[in-house]
Design a protein around this motif. Structure first.
Motif, PDB file in Angstrom:
ATOM      1  N   ILE A  43      18.172  48.316  19.207  1.00 44.21           N
ATOM      2  CA  ILE A  43      16.959  47.356  19.600  1.00 44.21           C
ATOM      3  C   ILE A  43      17.114  47.059  20.950  1.00 44.21           C
ATOM      4  O   ILE A  43      18.346  46.749  21.552  1.00 44.21           O
ATOM      5  N   ILE A  44      15.957  47.290  21.665  1.00 40.93           N
ATOM      6  CA  ILE A  44      16.218  47.106  23.346  1.00 40.93           C
ATOM      7  C   ILE A  44      15.069  45.789  23.305  1.00 40.93           C
ATOM      8  O   ILE A  44      14.104  45.691  23.058  1.00 40.93           O
ATOM      9  N   LEU A  45      15.789  44.863  24.017  1.00 46.70           N
ATOM     10  CA  LEU A  45      15.025  43.921  24.509  1.00 46.70           C
ATOM     11  C   LEU A  45      14.790  43.989  26.138  1.00 46.70           C
ATOM     12  O   LEU A  45      15.793  44.132  26.881  1.00 46.70           O
ATOM     13  N   LEU A  46      13.441  44.147  26.656  1.00 48.20           N
ATOM     14  CA  LEU A  46      13.155  44.658  27.906  1.00 48.20           C
ATOM     15  C   LEU A  46      12.342  43.710  28.826  1.00 48.20           C
ATOM     16  O   LEU A  46      11.173  43.517  28.366  1.00 48.20           O
ATOM     17  N   ASP A  47      12.834  43.279  29.882  1.00 47.92           N
ATOM     18  CA  ASP A  47      12.215  42.501  30.545  1.00 47.92           C
ATOM     19  C   ASP A  47      11.121  43.304  31.541  1.00 47.92           C
ATOM     20  O   ASP A  47      11.402  44.612  31.658  1.00 47.92           O
ATOM     21  N   ILE A  48       9.937  42.610  31.853  1.00 50.03           N
ATOM     22  CA  ILE A  48       8.876  43.560  32.719  1.00 50.03           C
ATOM     23  C   ILE A  48       9.569  43.473  34.289  1.00 50.03           C
ATOM     24  O   ILE A  48       9.180  44.392  34.706  1.00 50.03           O
ATOM     25  N   GLN A  49       9.594  42.270  34.555  1.00 52.39           N
ATOM     26  CA  GLN A  49       9.720  41.829  36.020  1.00 52.39           C
ATOM     27  C   GLN A  49      11.233  42.165  36.489  1.00 52.39           C
ATOM     28  O   GLN A  49      11.865  41.382  36.352  1.00 52.39           O
ATOM     29  N   ILE A  80      11.663  48.827  20.706  1.00 47.99           N
ATOM     30  CA  ILE A  80      11.573  48.083  21.973  1.00 47.99           C
ATOM     31  C   ILE A  80      10.744  46.678  21.975  1.00 47.99           C
ATOM     32  O   ILE A  80       9.557  46.848  21.441  1.00 47.99           O
ATOM     33  N   PHE A  81      11.569  45.659  22.362  1.00 52.02           N
ATOM     34  CA  PHE A  81      10.820  44.248  22.244  1.00 52.02           C
ATOM     35  C   PHE A  81      10.560  43.971  23.868  1.00 52.02           C
ATOM     36  O   PHE A  81      11.484  43.942  24.703  1.00 52.02           O
TER      37      PHE A  81
END
Length: 132
Positions: A58-64, A90-91
């Protein structure tokens, strides 16, 4: 019995990393949480570790983020082999409320869902359960 997923948090904000790590451990009883400070580190982690791990990722991915943001990460992720992308969700995380950006993210074939920061652990758990 389903195996416990391995988590990879890709976020440049160390406070957010700490909070997510503590919440996941205490509320969701997550045992393995890995951290990357930007998309480039996240891609490297996946390339170095994914084939060694049999559990879902499970990947938690920030945008900035600096160096490689979340959208560039998704472009680079697309070039990885299927063996590295297997059983992965991916979240995306963002404090952005830009409707166009959110729709663009949700339309990406690798993104399971979009979560607003600060993350609500109960909301995340509900979305995680519905995606499994």
């Amino acid at each position: 019995m389903r195996t416990k997923p391995v988590f990879l948090v890709i976020d440049d904000n160390q406070i957010d990393q700490f909070i997510m790590t503590q919440l996941f451990k205490k509320v969701l009883n997550v045992t393995e949480i890995n951290l990357a400070n930007n998309g480039k580190e996240g891609i490297k982690w996946i390339c170095d570790n994914r084939n060694k791990i049999e559990n879902p990722l499970i990947i938690l991915l920030d945008i900035q983020m600096p160096i490689m943001n979340g959208l560039k990460f998704l472009e680079e992720y697309d070039t990885l082999g299927d063996d590295l992308k297997r059983d992965t969700q991916i979240f995306m995380l963002s404090s952005s409320l830009d409707i166009d950006e959110i729709q663009n993210i949700r339309s990406n074939k690798y993104v399971a869902d979009f979560l607003s920061k600060p993350i609500s652990i109960n909301e995340f758990n509900d979305r995680l359960m519905c995606c499994n």
